[in-house]
Design a protein around this motif. Structure first.
Motif, mmCIF file in Angstrom:
data_model
loop_
_atom_site.group_PDB
_atom_site.id
_atom_site.type_symbol
_atom_site.label_atom_id
_atom_site.label_comp_id
_atom_site.label_asym_id
_atom_site.label_seq_id
_atom_site.Cartn_x
_atom_site.Cartn_y
_atom_site.Cartn_z
ATOM 1 N N ALA A 73 0.837 -1.200 0.000
ATOM 2 C CA ALA A 73 0.000 0.000 0.000
ATOM 3 C C ALA A 73 0.871 1.249 0.000
ATOM 4 N N CYS A 74 0.367 2.287 -0.649
ATOM 5 C CA CYS A 74 0.994 3.603 -0.683
ATOM 6 C C CYS A 74 -0.077 4.598 -0.247
ATOM 7 N N PHE A 75 0.302 5.556 0.586
ATOM 8 C CA PHE A 75 -0.662 6.540 1.050
ATOM 9 C C PHE A 75 0.087 7.695 1.699
ATOM 10 N N THR A 76 -0.646 8.663 2.167
ATOM 11 C CA THR A 76 -0.068 9.749 2.946
ATOM 12 C C THR A 76 -0.782 9.808 4.282
ATOM 13 N N THR A 77 -0.108 10.402 5.256
ATOM 14 C CA THR A 77 -0.701 10.568 6.575
ATOM 15 C C THR A 77 -0.340 11.937 7.127
ATOM 16 N N PRO A 78 -1.264 12.601 7.806
ATOM 17 C CA PRO A 78 -0.947 13.876 8.446
ATOM 18 C C PRO A 78 -0.247 13.690 9.797
ATOM 19 N N MET A 79 -0.092 12.447 10.247
ATOM 20 C CA MET A 79 0.531 12.171 11.542
ATOM 21 C C MET A 79 2.050 12.392 11.439
ATOM 22 N N SER A 80 2.628 13.133 12.378
ATOM 23 C CA SER A 80 4.057 13.433 12.326
ATOM 24 C C SER A 80 4.885 12.249 12.823
ATOM 25 N N VAL A 81 6.081 12.126 12.288
ATOM 26 C CA VAL A 81 6.985 11.053 12.706
ATOM 27 C C VAL A 81 7.307 11.188 14.192
ATOM 28 N N PHE A 103 2.649 -1.690 -10.207
ATOM 29 C CA PHE A 103 2.241 -0.946 -9.010
ATOM 30 C C PHE A 103 3.379 0.015 -8.676
ATOM 31 N N SER A 104 3.484 1.062 -9.454
ATOM 32 C CA SER A 104 4.675 1.911 -9.488
ATOM 33 C C SER A 104 4.868 2.806 -8.269
ATOM 34 N N CYS A 105 3.864 3.009 -7.448
ATOM 35 C CA CYS A 105 4.042 3.892 -6.290
ATOM 36 C C CYS A 105 4.890 3.233 -5.205
ATOM 37 N N PHE A 106 5.055 1.915 -5.234
ATOM 38 C CA PHE A 106 5.784 1.189 -4.200
ATOM 39 C C PHE A 106 7.138 0.747 -4.735
ATOM 40 N N ASP A 107 8.204 1.387 -4.265
ATOM 41 C CA ASP A 107 9.569 1.057 -4.669
ATOM 42 C C ASP A 107 10.297 0.472 -3.458
ATOM 43 N N ALA A 108 10.300 -0.848 -3.346
ATOM 44 C CA ALA A 108 10.860 -1.525 -2.174
ATOM 45 C C ALA A 108 12.330 -1.199 -1.972
ATOM 46 N N GLY A 109 13.103 -1.110 -3.046
ATOM 47 C CA GLY A 109 14.522 -0.784 -2.925
ATOM 48 C C GLY A 109 14.744 0.582 -2.300
ATOM 49 N N ARG A 110 13.998 1.538 -2.764
ATOM 50 C CA ARG A 110 14.123 2.906 -2.237
ATOM 51 C C ARG A 110 13.651 2.975 -0.791
ATOM 52 N N GLU A 116 17.126 2.277 6.098
ATOM 53 C CA GLU A 116 18.492 2.071 6.593
ATOM 54 C C GLU A 116 19.195 3.389 6.912
ATOM 55 N N ASN A 117 18.973 4.412 6.078
ATOM 56 C CA ASN A 117 19.691 5.672 6.316
ATOM 57 C C ASN A 117 18.916 6.648 7.210
ATOM 58 N N GLY A 118 17.743 6.257 7.690
ATOM 59 C CA GLY A 118 17.010 7.061 8.660
ATOM 60 C C GLY A 118 16.116 8.142 8.102
ATOM 61 N N THR A 119 15.856 8.138 6.805
ATOM 62 C CA THR A 119 14.921 9.125 6.257
ATOM 63 C C THR A 119 13.485 8.605 6.263
ATOM 64 N N ALA A 120 13.306 7.325 6.568
ATOM 65 C CA ALA A 120 11.984 6.733 6.760
ATOM 66 C C ALA A 120 12.031 5.937 8.061
ATOM 67 N N PHE A 121 10.867 5.782 8.693
ATOM 68 C CA PHE A 121 10.785 5.114 9.987
ATOM 69 C C PHE A 121 9.709 4.033 9.917
ATOM 70 N N ALA A 122 10.038 2.848 10.427
ATOM 71 C CA ALA A 122 9.126 1.700 10.343
ATOM 72 C C ALA A 122 8.391 1.490 11.658
ATOM 73 N N TYR A 140 7.553 8.648 6.166
ATOM 74 C CA TYR A 140 8.551 9.681 5.923
ATOM 75 C C TYR A 140 8.125 10.965 6.627
ATOM 76 N N GLU A 141 9.084 11.847 6.845
ATOM 77 C CA GLU A 141 8.806 13.141 7.491
ATOM 78 C C GLU A 141 7.760 13.956 6.726
ATOM 79 N N ASP A 142 7.730 13.827 5.394
ATOM 80 C CA ASP A 142 6.783 14.607 4.584
ATOM 81 C C ASP A 142 5.383 13.991 4.527
ATOM 82 N N GLY A 143 5.169 12.886 5.240
ATOM 83 C CA GLY A 143 3.844 12.277 5.302
ATOM 84 C C GLY A 143 3.623 11.118 4.353
ATOM 85 N N ARG A 144 4.555 10.874 3.431
ATOM 86 C CA ARG A 144 4.414 9.693 2.574
ATOM 87 C C ARG A 144 4.530 8.451 3.441
ATOM 88 N N ALA A 145 3.755 7.434 3.108
ATOM 89 C CA ALA A 145 3.799 6.206 3.900
ATOM 90 C C ALA A 145 3.538 5.000 3.003
#
Length: 157
Positions: A73-81, A103-110, A116-122, A140-145
């Motif tokens: 799934a790909c979506f956005t959220t207004p909830m802050s990290v 299903f191009s919105c989901f890039d598992a490698g990215r 790993e580098n801390g720009t996304a949080f699981a 992500y900090e910008d709300g992408r999830a």
């Protein structure tokens, strides 16, 4: 002459079988989920251990009944990290699985590299959503999830 016909039939059958298997793996078993399926996304609360609804916008998802690991799934959220990390259970070993190319919105490698580098949080969405499978959400900090299912310690090496 009979050998050419038999050989041709074997090659044609193999080619047709290969095309059918490719189609079934990449397209055949997947279903697009309705946008309302985003209402079912939850995060596991740190204090209670119970799943709580997540705020979800612009949901796109796929799933298949043939395997519990095919959910993406790909979506956005207004909830802050910051709020999420204080309130919900983080996921220690996130491993996003590759989605079909269409299903191009989901890039598992990215997503994996960003985790790993801390720009996304699981975060743990739901443990044991299926036997031995957890639902994980990366934010992500910008709300992408992004959400996916992955094997938990029950079935990992």
């Amino acid at each position: 002459m009979k050998g050419k016909i038999a050989g041709g039939a074997i090659v044609a059958t193999g080619l047709i079988a290969g095309i059918v298997m490719y189609y079934l793996q990449v397209y055949g078993f997947y279903d697009r989920l309705p946008e309302t399926a985003g209402e079912e996304l939850t995060l596991t609360n740190l204090a209670t251990g119970a799943p709580e609804p997540m705020l979800v916008e612009a949901f796109e998802g796929i799933d298949a009944s043939s395997s519990p690991l095919r959910y993406r799934a790909c979506f956005t959220t207004p909830m802050s990290v910051a709020m999420l990390t204080e309130t919900f259970v983080t996921y220690d070993a996130p491993e996003p699985l590759v989605a079909p190319g269409w299903f191009s919105c989901f890039d598992a490698g990215r997503i994996g590299a960003d985790l790993e580098n801390g720009t996304a949080f699981a975060f743990l969405s739901r443990a044991e959503i299926h036997d031995g499978v957890d639902r994980v959400i990366a934010v992500y900090e910008d709300g992408r999830a992004f959400a996916w299912h992955q094997l938990n310690e029950k079935f990992r090496d």
